[in-house]
Design a protein around this motif. Sequence first.
Motif, PDB file in Angstrom:
ATOM      1  N   PRO A 267       0.830  -1.209   0.000  1.00 24.80           N
ATOM      2  CA  PRO A 267       0.000   0.000   0.000  1.00 24.80           C
ATOM      3  C   PRO A 267       0.863   1.258   0.000  1.00 24.80           C
ATOM      4  O   PRO A 267       1.854   1.344   0.727  1.00 24.80           O
ATOM      5  N   VAL A 268       0.486   2.209  -0.803  1.00 23.62           N
ATOM      6  CA  VAL A 268       1.248   3.448  -0.895  1.00 23.62           C
ATOM      7  C   VAL A 268       0.940   4.332   0.304  1.00 23.62           C
ATOM      8  O   VAL A 268      -0.224   4.551   0.649  1.00 23.62           O
ATOM      9  N   ASN A 269       1.982   4.832   0.948  1.00 18.51           N
ATOM     10  CA  ASN A 269       1.811   5.814   2.011  1.00 18.51           C
ATOM     11  C   ASN A 269       1.929   7.194   1.381  1.00 18.51           C
ATOM     12  O   ASN A 269       3.004   7.550   0.889  1.00 18.51           O
ATOM     13  N   PRO A 270       0.847   7.975   1.362  1.00 22.75           N
ATOM     14  CA  PRO A 270       0.892   9.262   0.659  1.00 22.75           C
ATOM     15  C   PRO A 270       1.742  10.324   1.356  1.00 22.75           C
ATOM     16  O   PRO A 270       2.104  11.322   0.741  1.00 22.75           O
ATOM     17  N   GLU A 271       2.054  10.102   2.628  1.00 22.67           N
ATOM     18  CA  GLU A 271       2.824  11.100   3.372  1.00 22.67           C
ATOM     19  C   GLU A 271       3.983  10.425   4.113  1.00 22.67           C
ATOM     20  O   GLU A 271       4.030  10.400   5.344  1.00 22.67           O
ATOM     21  N   VAL A 300       0.949 -11.962   6.297  1.00 25.48           N
ATOM     22  CA  VAL A 300       1.829 -11.132   5.473  1.00 25.48           C
ATOM     23  C   VAL A 300       1.095  -9.876   5.006  1.00 25.48           C
ATOM     24  O   VAL A 300       1.687  -8.785   4.966  1.00 25.48           O
ATOM     25  N   ALA A 301      -0.172 -10.000   4.661  1.00 25.08           N
ATOM     26  CA  ALA A 301      -0.946  -8.822   4.247  1.00 25.08           C
ATOM     27  C   ALA A 301      -1.005  -7.790   5.372  1.00 25.08           C
ATOM     28  O   ALA A 301      -0.871  -6.585   5.139  1.00 25.08           O
ATOM     29  N   TYR A 302      -1.196  -8.268   6.594  1.00 25.50           N
ATOM     30  CA  TYR A 302      -1.198  -7.349   7.737  1.00 25.50           C
ATOM     31  C   TYR A 302       0.193  -6.736   7.954  1.00 25.50           C
ATOM     32  O   TYR A 302       0.329  -5.550   8.272  1.00 25.50           O
ATOM     33  N   GLY A 303       1.221  -7.559   7.785  1.00 22.21           N
ATOM     34  CA  GLY A 303       2.576  -7.055   7.961  1.00 22.21           C
ATOM     35  C   GLY A 303       2.917  -5.965   6.968  1.00 22.21           C
ATOM     36  O   GLY A 303       3.521  -4.938   7.320  1.00 22.21           O
ATOM     37  N   VAL A 304       2.529  -6.166   5.723  1.00 17.78           N
ATOM     38  CA  VAL A 304       2.795  -5.179   4.672  1.00 17.78           C
ATOM     39  C   VAL A 304       2.039  -3.882   4.962  1.00 17.78           C
ATOM     40  O   VAL A 304       2.588  -2.784   4.816  1.00 17.78           O
ATOM     41  N   ALA A 305       0.789  -4.007   5.380  1.00 16.74           N
ATOM     42  CA  ALA A 305      -0.009  -2.818   5.678  1.00 16.74           C
ATOM     43  C   ALA A 305       0.565  -2.049   6.863  1.00 16.74           C
ATOM     44  O   ALA A 305       0.679  -0.815   6.828  1.00 16.74           O
ATOM     45  N   PHE A 323      -3.808  -2.036  15.448  1.00 17.14           N
ATOM     46  CA  PHE A 323      -4.164  -3.142  14.570  1.00 17.14           C
ATOM     47  C   PHE A 323      -5.443  -2.862  13.790  1.00 17.14           C
ATOM     48  O   PHE A 323      -5.617  -3.342  12.661  1.00 17.14           O
ATOM     49  N   THR A 324      -6.342  -2.072  14.339  1.00 21.06           N
ATOM     50  CA  THR A 324      -7.561  -1.709  13.600  1.00 21.06           C
ATOM     51  C   THR A 324      -7.209  -0.954  12.318  1.00 21.06           C
ATOM     52  O   THR A 324      -7.827  -1.168  11.272  1.00 21.06           O
ATOM     53  N   GLU A 325      -6.197  -0.080  12.388  1.00 22.20           N
ATOM     54  CA  GLU A 325      -5.746   0.639  11.199  1.00 22.20           C
ATOM     55  C   GLU A 325      -5.123  -0.327  10.200  1.00 22.20           C
ATOM     56  O   GLU A 325      -5.362  -0.226   8.985  1.00 22.20           O
ATOM     57  N   THR A 326      -4.333  -1.240  10.707  1.00 18.71           N
ATOM     58  CA  THR A 326      -3.673  -2.211   9.845  1.00 18.71           C
ATOM     59  C   THR A 326      -4.689  -3.082   9.118  1.00 18.71           C
ATOM     60  O   THR A 326      -4.585  -3.306   7.901  1.00 18.71           O
ATOM     61  N   VAL A 327      -5.693  -3.557   9.837  1.00 17.49           N
ATOM     62  CA  VAL A 327      -6.730  -4.404   9.233  1.00 17.49           C
ATOM     63  C   VAL A 327      -7.479  -3.640   8.152  1.00 17.49           C
ATOM     64  O   VAL A 327      -7.732  -4.159   7.051  1.00 17.49           O
ATOM     65  N   ALA A 328      -7.832  -2.395   8.436  1.00 14.10           N
ATOM     66  CA  ALA A 328      -8.591  -1.602   7.474  1.00 14.10           C
ATOM     67  C   ALA A 328      -7.789  -1.375   6.195  1.00 14.10           C
ATOM     68  O   ALA A 328      -8.312  -1.508   5.082  1.00 14.10           O
ATOM     69  N   LEU A 329      -6.515  -1.035   6.341  1.00 13.72           N
ATOM     70  CA  LEU A 329      -5.693  -0.798   5.156  1.00 13.72           C
ATOM     71  C   LEU A 329      -5.477  -2.089   4.381  1.00 13.72           C
ATOM     72  O   LEU A 329      -5.530  -2.101   3.136  1.00 13.72           O
ATOM     73  N   ALA A 331      -7.430  -4.688   4.184  1.00 11.99           N
ATOM     74  CA  ALA A 331      -8.681  -5.054   3.505  1.00 11.99           C
ATOM     75  C   ALA A 331      -8.900  -4.202   2.262  1.00 11.99           C
ATOM     76  O   ALA A 331      -9.255  -4.713   1.190  1.00 11.99           O
ATOM     77  N   ALA A 332      -8.688  -2.896   2.400  1.00 15.13           N
ATOM     78  CA  ALA A 332      -8.875  -1.999   1.258  1.00 15.13           C
ATOM     79  C   ALA A 332      -7.876  -2.321   0.147  1.00 15.13           C
ATOM     80  O   ALA A 332      -8.213  -2.317  -1.045  1.00 15.13           O
ATOM     81  N   HIS A 333      -6.671  -2.625   0.540  1.00 12.12           N
ATOM     82  CA  HIS A 333      -5.630  -2.914  -0.445  1.00 12.12           C
ATOM     83  C   HIS A 333      -5.912  -4.238  -1.147  1.00 12.12           C
ATOM     84  O   HIS A 333      -5.685  -4.360  -2.362  1.00 12.12           O
ATOM     85  N   ARG A 334      -6.415  -5.197  -0.420  1.00 10.64           N
ATOM     86  CA  ARG A 334      -6.707  -6.496  -1.030  1.00 10.64           C
ATOM     87  C   ARG A 334      -7.847  -6.380  -2.032  1.00 10.64           C
ATOM     88  O   ARG A 334      -7.844  -7.055  -3.064  1.00 10.64           O
ATOM     89  N   ARG A 335      -8.817  -5.531  -1.744  1.00 12.91           N
ATOM     90  CA  ARG A 335      -9.910  -5.314  -2.704  1.00 12.91           C
ATOM     91  C   ARG A 335      -9.379  -4.678  -3.984  1.00 12.91           C
ATOM     92  O   ARG A 335      -9.823  -5.005  -5.090  1.00 12.91           O
ATOM     93  N   ALA A 336      -8.445  -3.753  -3.821  1.00  9.69           N
ATOM     94  CA  ALA A 336      -7.906  -3.049  -4.985  1.00  9.69           C
ATOM     95  C   ALA A 336      -6.910  -3.897  -5.771  1.00  9.69           C
ATOM     96  O   ALA A 336      -6.804  -3.766  -7.000  1.00  9.69           O
ATOM     97  N   PHE A 337      -6.189  -4.771  -5.056  1.00 12.90           N
ATOM     98  CA  PHE A 337      -5.157  -5.592  -5.693  1.00 12.90           C
ATOM     99  C   PHE A 337      -5.324  -7.040  -5.236  1.00 12.90           C
ATOM    100  O   PHE A 337      -4.623  -7.492  -4.322  1.00 12.90           O
ATOM    101  N   PRO A 338      -6.244  -7.783  -5.848  1.00 13.03           N
ATOM    102  CA  PRO A 338      -6.451  -9.189  -5.458  1.00 13.03           C
ATOM    103  C   PRO A 338      -5.164  -9.988  -5.607  1.00 13.03           C
ATOM    104  O   PRO A 338      -4.372  -9.765  -6.529  1.00 13.03           O
ATOM    105  N   LEU A 339      -4.969 -10.935  -4.701  1.00 16.35           N
ATOM    106  CA  LEU A 339      -3.766 -11.761  -4.703  1.00 16.35           C
ATOM    107  C   LEU A 339      -3.799 -12.739  -5.865  1.00 16.35           C
ATOM    108  O   LEU A 339      -4.781 -13.440  -6.080  1.00 16.35           O
TER     109      LEU A 339
END
Length: 346
Positions: A267-271, A300-305, A323-329, A331-339
């Motif tokens: 996931p891209v960090n904009p800042e 691994v998905a959580y680790g990357v986020a 961890f709530t932030e990590t889970v949300a990111l 999930a959003a990233h997985r929807r945008a970029f399916p494995l």
Amino acid sequence: MAGRAAARAAARAATRGDMRYDVLVLGEVLVEIHAGTALREAAAGTPARISYSGDALNAAAAAAAAGARTALLAVVGDDELSVPLLRRATGLGVDVSHVRRAPHPNGAYLLSADTDGDREFVYWRTRSAGSTLAPRHVASWRGLLTRCGALVTSGITGALSPSSRDAVLAAARLVHGAGGHLTYDPNFRSRLTGRAEARELLARIAPLTGLLKTSCPADALALVDTADPRAAAARCRALGARTVAVTAGADRLLLHDGSGAVYLPVPVNPEPVDATGAGDCFSGTTTARIALGDTLTDAVAYGVAAASLSVSGRGGTGRVPAFTETVALAAAHRRAFPLRPPRPDR
């Protein structure tokens, strides 16, 4: 009264080594001095800030934030900075009740902000308290290590001194022998050790790992002679590592678990502010979620986020995402970029 009795029982269990942790992290905690400018431009009057970091604390903080019961196995000094150092670790949710003391100063390092994760550190670690880590300490933690869900340690810890190297191997063997998970990051630092020594340690510890996390091209070139992530993963697996994660810049990570290699977009960090400790955040978060029962893919998905979110802070523990932030990111990233399915090696 019941609460006090439970607390006393927990303290007695900790003393005996009966307490079970999801994640233990073996390594050195460092005083972090963050310069306000590039180090080559530092002059008299350059502002700096003190914090507390080191790959062990960074990974432990991430594991605790990811929901794991986490303890730090380390040796700290007897100087005045030990108090705020341990207070910071405790504030990050890490149990420091098993930390040992030594009549030496705490290690420290100087760095400047860097968003790419490609920097030079200035270390003050010679004869530090952390470098006195030895097999006798590991023996005292035997009960913890043989009961833990997972252990995180690194090549940095092994490079601090001959006794630290022996301690890393002893702890890894204990955890592996007891059926626990081991995450290892070679984290090669040429100012701490030579390539031959780092390669030898990697070869000895790789067969004990459940997850070997390394970087490319930095670690891969130094330790397995390649700048190609797929080749690096294959060579680490050939050393005996069960699963290999190769960070390949800020935009992707390669994962190889034996069924093939797959690239995972990050996931891209904009800042972005500072990439210090992002790899440690990945290791700590991923290991925590493996220890807590998540699948490798989810962990691994959580680790990357989490690693992506961590880049918004300055220093190794400047931004430890909830961890709530990590889970949300994730999930959003997985929807945008399916494995995509792994690509088998030929």
